[in-house]
Motif scaffolding. Structure first.
Motif, PDB file in Angstrom:
ATOM      1  N   SER A  48       0.801  -1.224   0.000  1.00  0.00           N
ATOM      2  CA  SER A  48       0.000   0.000   0.000  1.00  0.00           C
ATOM      3  C   SER A  48       0.834   1.275   0.000  1.00  0.00           C
ATOM      4  O   SER A  48       0.286   2.373  -0.007  1.00  0.00           O
ATOM      5  N   LEU A  49       2.161   1.162  -0.005  1.00  0.00           N
ATOM      6  CA  LEU A  49       3.010   2.346   0.033  1.00  0.00           C
ATOM      7  C   LEU A  49       2.961   3.169  -1.243  1.00  0.00           C
ATOM      8  O   LEU A  49       3.002   4.398  -1.207  1.00  0.00           O
ATOM      9  N   ASP A  50       2.893   2.530  -2.378  1.00  0.00           N
ATOM     10  CA  ASP A  50       3.045   3.242  -3.644  1.00  0.00           C
ATOM     11  C   ASP A  50       1.741   3.718  -4.261  1.00  0.00           C
ATOM     12  O   ASP A  50       1.714   4.127  -5.404  1.00  0.00           O
ATOM     13  N   ARG A  51       0.666   3.638  -3.514  1.00  0.00           N
ATOM     14  CA  ARG A  51      -0.618   4.102  -4.045  1.00  0.00           C
ATOM     15  C   ARG A  51      -1.515   4.559  -2.902  1.00  0.00           C
ATOM     16  O   ARG A  51      -1.245   4.288  -1.739  1.00  0.00           O
ATOM     17  N   THR A  52      -2.568   5.222  -3.271  1.00  0.00           N
ATOM     18  CA  THR A  52      -3.562   5.613  -2.280  1.00  0.00           C
ATOM     19  C   THR A  52      -4.333   4.360  -1.885  1.00  0.00           C
ATOM     20  O   THR A  52      -4.867   3.673  -2.758  1.00  0.00           O
TER      21      THR A  52
END
Length: 87
Positions: A48-52
Motif C-alpha cells: 500500500s506504500l506506492d498508491r492511495t
C-alpha cells in the motif's frame, strides 16, 4: 604515522560455524506464528506504500493487524501456561 586501535576486548566470540542451540531453535519455533503474522502485515504495508489505499487495502491492513494481535495473544497465553501463571 601511528595507527589508532581500540583497547577493548572482543564483545562476542567469533565462530563462523557457530549454530543456534536447541533452546534457541525451540524459541524461534514457539514464536513462528507471530513472526509469520508480522511478515504478512509488513507485506500488506509495503503493497500500500506506492498508491492511495483503497477500501480493499484498508481491509487487508486491518485483517493483517488483527492476525498479529491474535498471534501475540496466543503466544502470551502459551508462555503463561508453560510458566504456570493463571490469567
Amino acid at each position: 604515522m601511528g595507527h589508532i586501535v581500540t583497547v577493548q576486548d572482543v564483545v562476542t566470540a567469533f565462530a563462523p560455524d557457530l549454530e543456534p542451540t536447541g533452546a534457541e531453535l525451540d524459541a524461534i519455533e514457539h514464536e513462528m506464528p507471530v513472526i509469520r503474522a508480522e511478515v504478512e502485515l509488513l507485506d500488506v504495508q509495503i503493497i500500500s506504500l506506492d498508491r492511495t489505499p483503497s477500501e480493499l487495502d484498508r481491509r487487508r491492513l486491518r485483517r493483517a493487524h488483527r492476525r498479529v494481535l491474535v498471534a501475540r495473544r496466543n503466544l502470551a497465553n502459551r508462555t503463561n501456561e508453560v510458566a504456570g501463571v493463571s490469567a
